[in-house]
Design a protein around this motif. Structure first.
Motif, PDB file in Angstrom:
ATOM      1  N   TRP A 283       0.824  -1.213   0.000  1.00 11.86           N
ATOM      2  CA  TRP A 283       0.000   0.000   0.000  1.00 11.86           C
ATOM      3  C   TRP A 283       0.859   1.265   0.000  1.00 11.86           C
ATOM      4  O   TRP A 283       0.434   2.296  -0.525  1.00 11.86           O
ATOM      5  CB  TRP A 283      -0.952  -0.035   1.180  1.00 11.86           C
ATOM      6  N   GLN A 284       2.044   1.188   0.570  1.00 11.27           N
ATOM      7  CA  GLN A 284       2.953   2.337   0.504  1.00 11.27           C
ATOM      8  C   GLN A 284       3.420   2.570  -0.929  1.00 11.27           C
ATOM      9  O   GLN A 284       3.432   3.700  -1.423  1.00 11.27           O
ATOM     10  CB  GLN A 284       4.151   2.104   1.426  1.00 11.27           C
ATOM     11  N   ALA A 285       3.793   1.506  -1.629  1.00 10.07           N
ATOM     12  CA  ALA A 285       4.203   1.620  -3.029  1.00 10.07           C
ATOM     13  C   ALA A 285       3.018   2.019  -3.911  1.00 10.07           C
ATOM     14  O   ALA A 285       3.177   2.770  -4.882  1.00 10.07           O
ATOM     15  CB  ALA A 285       4.798   0.296  -3.510  1.00 10.07           C
ATOM     16  N   LEU A 286       1.826   1.528  -3.541  1.00 12.08           N
ATOM     17  CA  LEU A 286       0.620   1.861  -4.314  1.00 12.08           C
ATOM     18  C   LEU A 286       0.289   3.347  -4.205  1.00 12.08           C
ATOM     19  O   LEU A 286      -0.140   3.971  -5.191  1.00 12.08           O
ATOM     20  CB  LEU A 286      -0.552   1.014  -3.815  1.00 12.08           C
ATOM     21  N   GLU A 287       0.492   3.923  -3.045  1.00 10.15           N
ATOM     22  CA  GLU A 287       0.243   5.351  -2.856  1.00 10.15           C
ATOM     23  C   GLU A 287       1.150   6.177  -3.768  1.00 10.15           C
ATOM     24  O   GLU A 287       0.705   7.166  -4.376  1.00 10.15           O
ATOM     25  CB  GLU A 287       0.476   5.722  -1.385  1.00 10.15           C
ATOM     26  N   VAL A 288       2.397   5.771  -3.896  1.00 10.25           N
ATOM     27  CA  VAL A 288       3.328   6.460  -4.798  1.00 10.25           C
ATOM     28  C   VAL A 288       2.853   6.333  -6.241  1.00 10.25           C
ATOM     29  O   VAL A 288       2.860   7.302  -7.013  1.00 10.25           O
ATOM     30  CB  VAL A 288       4.753   5.891  -4.643  1.00 10.25           C
ATOM     31  N   HIS A 289       2.422   5.121  -6.613  1.00  8.76           N
ATOM     32  CA  HIS A 289       1.968   4.869  -7.982  1.00  8.76           C
ATOM     33  C   HIS A 289       0.736   5.711  -8.324  1.00  8.76           C
ATOM     34  O   HIS A 289       0.678   6.336  -9.393  1.00  8.76           O
ATOM     35  CB  HIS A 289       1.656   3.386  -8.143  1.00  8.76           C
ATOM     36  N   ASN A 290      -0.244   5.746  -7.437  1.00 11.34           N
ATOM     37  CA  ASN A 290      -1.476   6.502  -7.707  1.00 11.34           C
ATOM     38  C   ASN A 290      -1.238   8.010  -7.704  1.00 11.34           C
ATOM     39  O   ASN A 290      -1.994   8.759  -8.330  1.00 11.34           O
ATOM     40  CB  ASN A 290      -2.557   6.152  -6.677  1.00 11.34           C
ATOM     41  N   SER A 291      -0.216   8.467  -6.994  1.00  8.35           N
ATOM     42  CA  SER A 291       0.072   9.901  -6.901  1.00  8.35           C
ATOM     43  C   SER A 291       1.025  10.384  -7.985  1.00  8.35           C
ATOM     44  O   SER A 291       1.254  11.591  -8.112  1.00  8.35           O
ATOM     45  CB  SER A 291       0.652  10.229  -5.514  1.00  8.35           C
ATOM     46  N   GLN A 292       1.597   9.465  -8.752  1.00  7.29           N
ATOM     47  CA  GLN A 292       2.554   9.831  -9.791  1.00  7.29           C
ATOM     48  C   GLN A 292       1.820  10.396 -11.009  1.00  7.29           C
ATOM     49  O   GLN A 292       0.767   9.892 -11.400  1.00  7.29           O
ATOM     50  CB  GLN A 292       3.358   8.600 -10.197  1.00  7.29           C
ATOM     51  N   LEU A 293       2.366  11.451 -11.612  1.00  3.97           N
ATOM     52  CA  LEU A 293       1.732  12.066 -12.777  1.00  3.97           C
ATOM     53  C   LEU A 293       1.687  11.083 -13.930  1.00  3.97           C
ATOM     54  O   LEU A 293       2.650  10.354 -14.193  1.00  3.97           O
ATOM     55  CB  LEU A 293       2.500  13.321 -13.201  1.00  3.97           C
ATOM     56  N   LEU A 294       0.559  11.050 -14.628  1.00  7.46           N
ATOM     57  CA  LEU A 294       0.437  10.212 -15.814  1.00  7.46           C
ATOM     58  C   LEU A 294       1.321  10.758 -16.924  1.00  7.46           C
ATOM     59  O   LEU A 294       1.517  11.973 -17.033  1.00  7.46           O
ATOM     60  CB  LEU A 294      -1.019  10.172 -16.272  1.00  7.46           C
ATOM     61  N   LYS A 295       1.845   9.872 -17.748  1.00  4.00           N
ATOM     62  CA  LYS A 295       2.798  10.294 -18.769  1.00  4.00           C
ATOM     63  C   LYS A 295       2.128  11.244 -19.769  1.00  4.00           C
ATOM     64  O   LYS A 295       1.063  10.945 -20.326  1.00  4.00           O
ATOM     65  CB  LYS A 295       3.347   9.067 -19.492  1.00  4.00           C
ATOM     66  N   GLN A 304      -7.059  12.795 -10.566  1.00  4.94           N
ATOM     67  CA  GLN A 304      -8.166  12.659 -11.507  1.00  4.94           C
ATOM     68  C   GLN A 304      -9.379  12.017 -10.841  1.00  4.94           C
ATOM     69  O   GLN A 304     -10.525  12.420 -11.086  1.00  4.94           O
ATOM     70  CB  GLN A 304      -7.707  11.807 -12.706  1.00  4.94           C
ATOM     71  N   PHE A 305      -9.126  11.020  -9.964  1.00  2.00           N
ATOM     72  CA  PHE A 305     -10.223  10.374  -9.240  1.00  2.00           C
ATOM     73  C   PHE A 305     -10.950  11.379  -8.346  1.00  2.00           C
ATOM     74  O   PHE A 305     -12.186  11.418  -8.311  1.00  2.00           O
ATOM     75  CB  PHE A 305      -9.670   9.218  -8.394  1.00  2.00           C
ATOM     76  N   GLU A 306     -10.200  12.185  -7.603  1.00  2.00           N
ATOM     77  CA  GLU A 306     -10.811  13.146  -6.700  1.00  2.00           C
ATOM     78  C   GLU A 306     -11.620  14.197  -7.459  1.00  2.00           C
ATOM     79  O   GLU A 306     -12.666  14.649  -6.985  1.00  2.00           O
ATOM     80  CB  GLU A 306      -9.728  13.837  -5.849  1.00  2.00           C
ATOM     81  N   GLU A 307     -11.144  14.581  -8.642  1.00  2.00           N
ATOM     82  CA  GLU A 307     -11.788  15.661  -9.385  1.00  2.00           C
ATOM     83  C   GLU A 307     -13.028  15.211 -10.146  1.00  2.00           C
ATOM     84  O   GLU A 307     -14.026  15.918 -10.183  1.00  2.00           O
ATOM     85  CB  GLU A 307     -10.790  16.290 -10.360  1.00  2.00           C
ATOM     86  N   ILE A 308     -12.974  14.025 -10.759  1.00  2.00           N
ATOM     87  CA  ILE A 308     -14.070  13.674 -11.670  1.00  2.00           C
ATOM     88  C   ILE A 308     -14.872  12.434 -11.284  1.00  2.00           C
ATOM     89  O   ILE A 308     -16.001  12.259 -11.759  1.00  2.00           O
ATOM     90  CB  ILE A 308     -13.531  13.479 -13.103  1.00  2.00           C
ATOM     91  N   GLU A 309     -14.308  11.556 -10.433  1.00  2.00           N
ATOM     92  CA  GLU A 309     -14.984  10.264 -10.250  1.00  2.00           C
ATOM     93  C   GLU A 309     -15.537  10.025  -8.857  1.00  2.00           C
ATOM     94  O   GLU A 309     -16.554   9.339  -8.710  1.00  2.00           O
ATOM     95  CB  GLU A 309     -14.040   9.120 -10.630  1.00  2.00           C
ATOM     96  N   ARG A 310     -14.925  10.560  -7.831  1.00  2.00           N
ATOM     97  CA  ARG A 310     -15.375  10.255  -6.477  1.00  2.00           C
ATOM     98  C   ARG A 310     -16.846  10.600  -6.275  1.00  2.00           C
ATOM     99  O   ARG A 310     -17.614   9.806  -5.715  1.00  2.00           O
ATOM    100  CB  ARG A 310     -14.522  10.991  -5.441  1.00  2.00           C
ATOM    101  N   GLN A 311     -17.265  11.772  -6.732  1.00  2.00           N
ATOM    102  CA  GLN A 311     -18.636  12.215  -6.471  1.00  2.00           C
ATOM    103  C   GLN A 311     -19.684  11.426  -7.264  1.00  2.00           C
ATOM    104  O   GLN A 311     -20.877  11.509  -6.977  1.00  2.00           O
ATOM    105  CB  GLN A 311     -18.791  13.708  -6.764  1.00  2.00           C
ATOM    106  N   THR A 312     -19.241  10.662  -8.274  1.00  2.00           N
ATOM    107  CA  THR A 312     -20.198   9.887  -9.070  1.00  2.00           C
ATOM    108  C   THR A 312     -20.444   8.492  -8.490  1.00  2.00           C
ATOM    109  O   THR A 312     -21.353   7.794  -8.948  1.00  2.00           O
ATOM    110  CB  THR A 312     -19.674   9.726 -10.507  1.00  2.00           C
ATOM    111  N   LEU A 313     -19.652   8.078  -7.511  1.00  2.00           N
ATOM    112  CA  LEU A 313     -19.829   6.759  -6.906  1.00  2.00           C
ATOM    113  C   LEU A 313     -21.007   6.766  -5.937  1.00  2.00           C
ATOM    114  O   LEU A 313     -21.261   7.771  -5.264  1.00  2.00           O
ATOM    115  CB  LEU A 313     -18.557   6.338  -6.170  1.00  2.00           C
ATOM    116  N   ALA A 314     -21.711   5.650  -5.857  1.00  2.00           N
ATOM    117  CA  ALA A 314     -22.801   5.515  -4.889  1.00  2.00           C
ATOM    118  C   ALA A 314     -22.213   5.384  -3.484  1.00  2.00           C
ATOM    119  O   ALA A 314     -21.103   4.870  -3.319  1.00  2.00           O
ATOM    120  CB  ALA A 314     -23.648   4.292  -5.226  1.00  2.00           C
ATOM    121  N   PRO A 315     -22.949   5.840  -2.449  1.00  2.00           N
ATOM    122  CA  PRO A 315     -22.407   5.764  -1.083  1.00  2.00           C
ATOM    123  C   PRO A 315     -22.322   4.327  -0.585  1.00  2.00           C
ATOM    124  O   PRO A 315     -23.081   3.450  -1.006  1.00  2.00           O
ATOM    125  CB  PRO A 315     -23.414   6.572  -0.262  1.00  2.00           C
TER     126      PRO A 315
END
Length: 509
Positions: A283-295, A304-315
């Motif tokens: 999970w530590q390595a995964l956090e680095v991977h998810n936070s790394q800028l896309l090429k 990108q998840f926080e900006e466009i996708e989180r609010q569209t998920l059901a609770p």
């Protein structure tokens, strides 16, 4: 085609190439290319202009395709090898381009190498491009390569499966090591994924593994009953990928390849001594991977998840899913059914005695079903050979017997008279077995209906004075109407205390 006609017409009018390029809105090289093709064809402008668009396309379309030069040919010959090597664990394009450039120093740079490889790949193995909607699908799969940890005490290397999940739109990724691909571990990993992303997508797309799909089908696959129950709990849908069609879940297949490089490679250099310790590192390595800028982009998967996708998920629901297992059993004559794994008995309504029922049990509860109808619900008890009984399930006669307790008899006696309560208390304290005491109490208190409360109270008072505490003493006193106390009636029942020279019989007289 109209642009080609316009270029050739102006050329036939002997206009300059620069003028033709400016008026046709085309580059000089494009104009030269069409003029060269026109001259090579040997036709006049009138003959070419008389051709329809399809014929014109055939004539000049082919002229646009030049045979690749030696530099391009050397790179194209490498692509089958590149395609094969990319299927190996931990291999990526950057590594293969470096090997290619080392062999061909005058070759193409990395960006052109990838561009032409994608064109080659699309030509030899065309695929459909999929646009992923936000909050729509979560793709899940197990990595082909396992990880492991080392038992600290024995030194045994224990292999573990690696679960991977990725959201379609934002590509936010979740990775977890689990002990197996069995449905208990698989469902737990899916649930952890939903809590990691903080919501529920519209659908979950798994592979056709047994933990998710009982019977695969191109049109209507049969879902695993437990996994379907999990989906119902979280209010989502299961959309299994087609069997032997990895393109249906290409996103998670790509995510697996990425984690081989981003997670496997750095973690394989260390030794871990438990599954928890391994997952913490993942999970530590995964956090680095998810936070790394896309090429080529100025945002990361997480951003990108926080900006466009989180609010569209059901609770998420308030309670987590309780994983349930099944067990078939027959209701025995005492109205209970045995949960085999725990060897514990649970009650069902007495009318189901002799019938086969299905038990669904989780870590905390046990549900019992008959013909798809739930007939009992109990908290789970792992005490072997114990009984968990709901009084409402018992017949009225059995229910009365199950209510027998010392307090019940004492309260009953107290409602008649305090001396009756004292007498019952003495019976309860002197009998060795509780059931024996309960039967004696039931017999004594039953005289209240036959002889009345007053006579029973007097009989208990007299029996207390004798120091004899049983049902037969009260019966004997009441049958003789407390008028004639013959020695023969009490010789076997009453104690014979020794008061000096006075015999016991004379004492009672």
């Amino acid at each position: 085609m109209s642009k080609i006609r316009k270029i050739l017409k102006m050329y036939s009018q002997q206009r300059a190439i620069m003028t033709i390029a400016a008026q046709a809105d085309a580059s000089r090289n494009t104009v030269k290319k069409y003029i060269a093709a026109f001259n090579d064809s040997g036709f006049t402008f009138e003959e070419v202009n008389a051709l329809n668009d399809k014929e014109l396309e055939d004539l000049f379309g082919k002229s646009r395709e030049h045979p690749p030069n030696a530099r391009m040919q050397s790179m194209l010959r490498c692509f089958p090898h590149v395609d094969k090597e990319l299927k190996r664990t931990g291999v990526n394009r950057q590594m293969l381009w470096e090997a290619y450039y080392k062999e061909f120093p005058d070759g193409y740079q990395y960006s052109q190498f990838c561009f032409y490889y994608n064109q080659w790949k699309a030509r030899v193995n065309p695929t459909m491009h999929m646009d992923h909607k936000v909050g729509d699908k979560l793709y899940v799969d197990f990595a082909g390569e396992k990880m492991s940890y080392t038992d600290k005490e024995t030194g045994e290397i224990i292999p573990v499966e690696v679960f991977v999940a990725i959201l379609g739109a934002s590509q936010l990724t979740y990775v977890e090591a689990v002990m197996s691909q069995q449905k208990e571990d698989f469902i737990a990993a899916c649930e952890n994924t939903l809590h990691f992303i903080g919501g529920v997508p519209a659908a979950i797309v798994p592979d056709n593994l047994k933990a998710a799909v009982t019977k695969s089908s191109r049109y209507e696959p049969t879902l695993n009953e437990t996994f379907e129950d999990f989906a119902d709990h979280y209010g989502t849908t299961i959309l299994p990928a087609r069997a032997y069609r990895p393109r249906d879940k290409a996103l998670v297949e790509g995510a697996v390849k990425i984690i081989y490089t981003k997670i496997y490679a750095p973690l394989n250099k260390h030794v871990y001594h438990s599954l928890t310790e391994l997952n913490t590192a993942i999970w530590q390595a995964l956090e680095v991977h998810n936070s790394q800028l896309l090429k080529g982009r100025n945002y990361s998967r997480k951003l990108q998840f926080e900006e466009i996708e989180r609010q569209t998920l059901a609770p998420l629901p308030v309670l987590r899913y309780q994983f349930k297992k099944q067990f078939q059993a027959r209701v025995i004559k005492n109205g209970h059914v045995n949960l085999g794994p725990d060897k514990h008995y649970y009650s069902v309504p007495y009318r189901y005695i002799g019938k086969r029922v299905k038990l669904l049990y989780s870590r905390t509860i046990v549900e019992i079903y008959s013909n798809y109808e739930r007939i009992a619900l109990h908290p789970r008890n792992k005490n072997p050979y114990g009984y968990t009984t709901d009084k409402e399930h018992m017949a009225s006669t059995h229910r009365f017997k199950s209510d027998w307790t010392p307090d019940m008899f004492l309260d009953w006696a107290a409602s008649i008279h305090e001396d009756v309560r004292l007498y019952i208390l003495q019976i309860l304290e002197r009998k060795q077995h509780p059931e024996q005491a309960y039967k004696s109490c039931l017999g004594v208190l039953g005289f209240a209906k036959k002889a009345g409360n007053e006579r029973l109270t007097v009989a208990c008072q007299r029996a207390l004075s004798y120091g004899v505490y049983n049902y037969k003493t009260i019966q004997t006193i009441l049958e003789n109407k407390m008028d004639n106390y013959e020695e023969s009636l009490f010789a076997d029942e009453l104690p014979m205390p020794d008061h000096g020279n006075i015999r016991g019989e004379d004492y009672y007289k």
